[in-house]
Design a protein around this motif. Structure first.
Motif, mmCIF file in Angstrom:
data_model
loop_
_atom_site.group_PDB
_atom_site.id
_atom_site.type_symbol
_atom_site.label_atom_id
_atom_site.label_comp_id
_atom_site.label_asym_id
_atom_site.label_seq_id
_atom_site.Cartn_x
_atom_site.Cartn_y
_atom_site.Cartn_z
ATOM 1 N N MET A 227 0.838 -1.170 0.000
ATOM 2 C CA MET A 227 0.000 0.000 0.000
ATOM 3 C C MET A 227 0.894 1.248 0.000
ATOM 4 S SD MET A 227 -2.611 1.316 2.922
ATOM 5 C CE MET A 227 -4.057 0.431 2.478
ATOM 6 N N LYS A 228 0.577 2.195 -0.830
ATOM 7 C CA LYS A 228 1.355 3.420 -0.890
ATOM 8 C C LYS A 228 1.027 4.308 0.302
ATOM 9 C CE LYS A 228 1.781 3.722 -5.867
ATOM 10 N NZ LYS A 228 1.538 4.570 -7.029
ATOM 11 N N ILE A 229 1.981 5.089 0.719
ATOM 12 C CA ILE A 229 1.800 6.003 1.846
ATOM 13 C C ILE A 229 0.720 7.044 1.525
ATOM 14 C CG2 ILE A 229 2.942 7.739 3.280
ATOM 15 C CD1 ILE A 229 3.805 4.909 3.887
ATOM 16 N N GLY A 230 0.642 7.471 0.267
ATOM 17 C CA GLY A 230 -0.371 8.459 -0.122
ATOM 18 C C GLY A 230 -1.780 7.939 0.073
ATOM 19 N N TYR A 231 -2.026 6.685 -0.284
ATOM 20 C CA TYR A 231 -3.354 6.107 -0.085
ATOM 21 C C TYR A 231 -3.666 5.971 1.403
ATOM 22 C CZ TYR A 231 -3.829 5.038 -5.016
ATOM 23 O OH TYR A 231 -3.944 5.138 -6.370
ATOM 24 N N LEU A 232 -2.665 5.691 2.189
ATOM 25 C CA LEU A 232 -2.859 5.599 3.636
ATOM 26 C C LEU A 232 -3.228 6.976 4.204
ATOM 27 C CD1 LEU A 232 -2.728 3.745 6.069
ATOM 28 C CD2 LEU A 232 -0.342 4.364 6.323
ATOM 29 N N ALA A 233 -2.585 8.020 3.715
ATOM 30 C CA ALA A 233 -2.916 9.374 4.159
ATOM 31 C C ALA A 233 -4.347 9.727 3.765
ATOM 32 C CB ALA A 233 -1.939 10.377 3.560
ATOM 33 N N CYS A 234 -4.790 9.330 2.569
ATOM 34 C CA CYS A 234 -6.161 9.597 2.136
ATOM 35 C C CYS A 234 -7.166 8.824 2.992
ATOM 36 C CB CYS A 234 -6.339 9.236 0.663
ATOM 37 S SG CYS A 234 -5.517 10.383 -0.452
ATOM 38 N N ALA A 235 -6.807 7.640 3.432
ATOM 39 C CA ALA A 235 -7.695 6.860 4.284
ATOM 40 C C ALA A 235 -7.931 7.561 5.617
ATOM 41 C CB ALA A 235 -7.102 5.472 4.523
ATOM 42 N N PHE A 236 -6.954 8.348 6.072
ATOM 43 C CA PHE A 236 -7.112 9.112 7.307
ATOM 44 C C PHE A 236 -7.676 10.507 7.072
ATOM 45 C CE2 PHE A 236 -3.771 6.132 8.831
ATOM 46 C CZ PHE A 236 -4.540 5.533 9.806
ATOM 47 N N GLY A 237 -8.040 10.818 5.819
ATOM 48 C CA GLY A 237 -8.671 12.103 5.515
ATOM 49 C C GLY A 237 -7.718 13.211 5.134
ATOM 50 N N ARG A 238 -6.472 12.897 4.843
ATOM 51 C CA ARG A 238 -5.485 13.905 4.468
ATOM 52 C C ARG A 238 -5.318 13.914 2.947
ATOM 53 N NH1 ARG A 238 -3.783 17.594 7.766
ATOM 54 N NH2 ARG A 238 -1.791 17.501 6.747
ATOM 55 N N HIS A 239 -6.342 14.401 2.238
ATOM 56 C CA HIS A 239 -6.310 14.431 0.779
ATOM 57 C C HIS A 239 -5.432 15.585 0.293
ATOM 58 C CE1 HIS A 239 -9.465 11.450 0.425
ATOM 59 N NE2 HIS A 239 -10.093 12.077 1.401
ATOM 60 N N ARG A 240 -4.903 15.412 -0.913
ATOM 61 C CA ARG A 240 -4.085 16.450 -1.535
ATOM 62 C C ARG A 240 -4.806 16.929 -2.796
ATOM 63 N NH1 ARG A 240 0.875 14.278 -4.280
ATOM 64 N NH2 ARG A 240 -0.542 14.291 -6.030
ATOM 65 N N VAL A 241 -5.052 18.214 -2.896
ATOM 66 C CA VAL A 241 -5.772 18.787 -4.027
ATOM 67 C C VAL A 241 -4.858 18.833 -5.243
ATOM 68 C CG1 VAL A 241 -6.954 20.839 -4.883
ATOM 69 C CG2 VAL A 241 -7.209 20.160 -2.513
ATOM 70 N N ASP A 242 -5.364 18.321 -6.364
ATOM 71 C CA ASP A 242 -4.637 18.392 -7.631
ATOM 72 C C ASP A 242 -4.855 19.789 -8.205
ATOM 73 O OD1 ASP A 242 -3.323 17.916 -9.963
ATOM 74 O OD2 ASP A 242 -4.846 16.577 -10.807
ATOM 75 N N GLN A 243 -3.820 20.620 -8.207
ATOM 76 C CA GLN A 243 -3.945 22.023 -8.606
ATOM 77 C C GLN A 243 -4.326 22.187 -10.080
ATOM 78 O OE1 GLN A 243 -3.829 24.622 -6.535
ATOM 79 N NE2 GLN A 243 -3.512 23.225 -4.824
ATOM 80 N N ASP A 244 -4.043 21.191 -10.908
ATOM 81 C CA ASP A 244 -4.377 21.280 -12.333
ATOM 82 C C ASP A 244 -5.838 20.965 -12.604
ATOM 83 O OD1 ASP A 244 -1.739 21.895 -12.857
ATOM 84 O OD2 ASP A 244 -1.190 19.796 -13.185
ATOM 85 N N ALA A 245 -6.532 20.357 -11.655
ATOM 86 C CA ALA A 245 -7.911 19.912 -11.878
ATOM 87 C C ALA A 245 -8.941 20.778 -11.161
ATOM 88 C CB ALA A 245 -8.058 18.464 -11.421
#
Length: 61
Positions: free
Chosen positions: A1-19
């Motif tokens: 499991m990637k660390i980024g997906y783990l962060a999203c599971a805890f509610g720490r999403h990262r906004v894609d600035q291009d979208a």
């Protein structure tokens, strides 16, 4: 499991600035890691947007 997906599971999403898009007076975007829809509530504050489950049930995702 990637660390980024783990962060999203805890509610720490990262906004894609291009979208980032303006929709009917609001600002929406997607998470850069897991593609969860996000809505801007206040400047620099993003909240997960409640989306219907493809119209097949009454659940919100």
């Amino acid at each position: 499991m990637k660390i980024g997906y783990l962060a999203c599971a805890f509610g720490r999403h990262r906004v894609d600035q291009d979208a980032i898009r303006r929709v009917t007076g609001g600002v929406v975007a997607r998470c850069g890691r897991c593609s969860t829809p996000l809505e801007q509530v206040a400047p620099n504050y993003w909240e997960v947007q409640q989306v219907r489950d493809a119209g097949l049930s009454h659940r919100l995702r």
